[in-house]
Motif scaffolding. Sequence first.
Motif, PDB file in Angstrom:
ATOM      1  N   LYS A  58       0.811  -1.221   0.000  1.00 29.35           N
ATOM      2  CA  LYS A  58       0.000   0.000   0.000  1.00 29.35           C
ATOM      3  C   LYS A  58       0.844   1.272   0.000  1.00 29.35           C
ATOM      4  O   LYS A  58       0.340   2.349  -0.289  1.00 29.35           O
ATOM      5  N   ARG A  60       1.917   2.317   2.815  1.00 30.11           N
ATOM      6  CA  ARG A  60       1.288   2.919   3.992  1.00 30.11           C
ATOM      7  C   ARG A  60       2.347   3.187   5.050  1.00 30.11           C
ATOM      8  O   ARG A  60       3.187   2.332   5.319  1.00 30.11           O
ATOM      9  N   SER A 145      -8.179  -0.963   3.972  1.00 29.36           N
ATOM     10  CA  SER A 145      -8.794  -0.889   2.649  1.00 29.36           C
ATOM     11  C   SER A 145      -7.735  -1.220   1.589  1.00 29.36           C
ATOM     12  O   SER A 145      -6.558  -0.913   1.752  1.00 29.36           O
ATOM     13  N   ASN A 147      -6.321  -0.301  -1.152  1.00 32.35           N
ATOM     14  CA  ASN A 147      -5.907   0.751  -2.086  1.00 32.35           C
ATOM     15  C   ASN A 147      -4.520   1.224  -1.693  1.00 32.35           C
ATOM     16  O   ASN A 147      -4.088   1.006  -0.558  1.00 32.35           O
ATOM     17  N   SER A 153     -10.675   4.408  -1.498  1.00 37.53           N
ATOM     18  CA  SER A 153     -10.951   3.017  -1.168  1.00 37.53           C
ATOM     19  C   SER A 153     -11.673   2.350  -2.333  1.00 37.53           C
ATOM     20  O   SER A 153     -12.450   2.992  -3.045  1.00 37.53           O
ATOM     21  N   TYR A 241      -7.890   9.486   0.936  1.00 37.35           N
ATOM     22  CA  TYR A 241      -9.007   8.948   0.153  1.00 37.35           C
ATOM     23  C   TYR A 241      -9.248   9.780  -1.114  1.00 37.35           C
ATOM     24  O   TYR A 241     -10.375  10.026  -1.483  1.00 37.35           O
TER      25      TYR A 241
HETATM   26 MG    MG Z   1      -8.068   3.135   4.053  1.00 35.15          MG
END
Ligand code: MG
Length: 339
Positions: A58, A60, A145, A147, A153, A241
């Motif tokens: 991700k 992230r 999520s 993405n 998402s 998002y």
């Molecule tokens: Mg998310």
Amino acid sequence: MKTRVLQVDPESPSAETLAEAASVLARGGLVAFATETVYGLGALATNPSAVSRIFEAKGRPSFNPLIVHVNGIAQARLVTSNWPRVADRLAGKFWPGPLTLVLPRSAIIPDVVTGGRETVALRVPQPPVARGLIEHLGQPLAAPSANRSNRLSPTRAEHVLADLGGRIDLILDSGPTTMGLESTVLDLTSLPLRILRPGPIGPAEISRCLGGRTPIEFAEQEIAEPGSESLASPGMLRVHYAPRTPTLRVDSAEQLATISWPRNAAVIVIGSSTLPELPFGLHVVRLGDPESASQKLYETLHDCDTLNLDIIVIVMPPDEPEWRTIRDRLVRAARPWTG
Ligand code: MG
Ligand code: TXA
């Protein structure tokens, strides 16, 4: 890596497909699957190296913790060190469903899942595919999520493939999700209870379930730049998002008349505002009531992203409780138009 996509019946998923997906997870792989809200990207929650792969896939930041998906209260108790009566009440009423509860974690949950926090976010998803996957795995499933970090998402398997294809092992395609916006995240570790992320289950319902006497508040809208580690819930970052296309928001439809429109643009009207006269050829999408707007918002934004538009302009719905969740996501997806 080649990402495989398996079609699966949303109502009665084949045991063979679920077993195959569970074995990918058990070996430390990543599997995307539909929940009622959005598609999640799952890894075995008790396997730190599998969970790290989620963060890699991700992009992230490691301080942003993941939601752990369990199959019921018994499994939830195993991953928490304290299961208070409020949790029992709320889980009894809203699980399976789009309510995520934040509680003190037990030693079963590794640091990488929680970004080093002493709490864990938990929920029980409703769809048979998600439930079946956790049952076959027999273990909790960490899943944010599905993405790339800071993107929209996904509400369809195609969105996952476009964003994460080549970076994950498997996508279970069971069609579009039914609700379309992420779960409510509720922190039960202190009083007042705090809604860290508004979602399909609102404060009135939560309060009613608890007999109307427990104080509940919304976490402050934290205006922080990505990179800040001090947030209660790092998903609260602004401009999160977001679509790829530059996206602006206006508070009233009249403001549309003052924009000098580029050739390729879309207007998404959330609510029932009357539009001023607009240039010919503009894409106009209307999402009139909170339920259909929740269901269709991300899908509409994903669709707009495939049209190579110069700009998306969103007309915000009124600042009223029934629009709260949608306004929250819009504030993150779009920058205010400043004229
Ligand atoms: Mg998310
Ligand atoms: O509907 C959903 O919740 C979807 C589906 C896949 O279940 N999941 C989802 O996950 O939206 P994610 O990772 O995109 O968002 C999780 C949110 C983030 O805002 C994160 O910061 C917050 O939950 N969160 C997770 N663990 C937390 C914790 N221990 N304390 C506070 N916030 C936490």
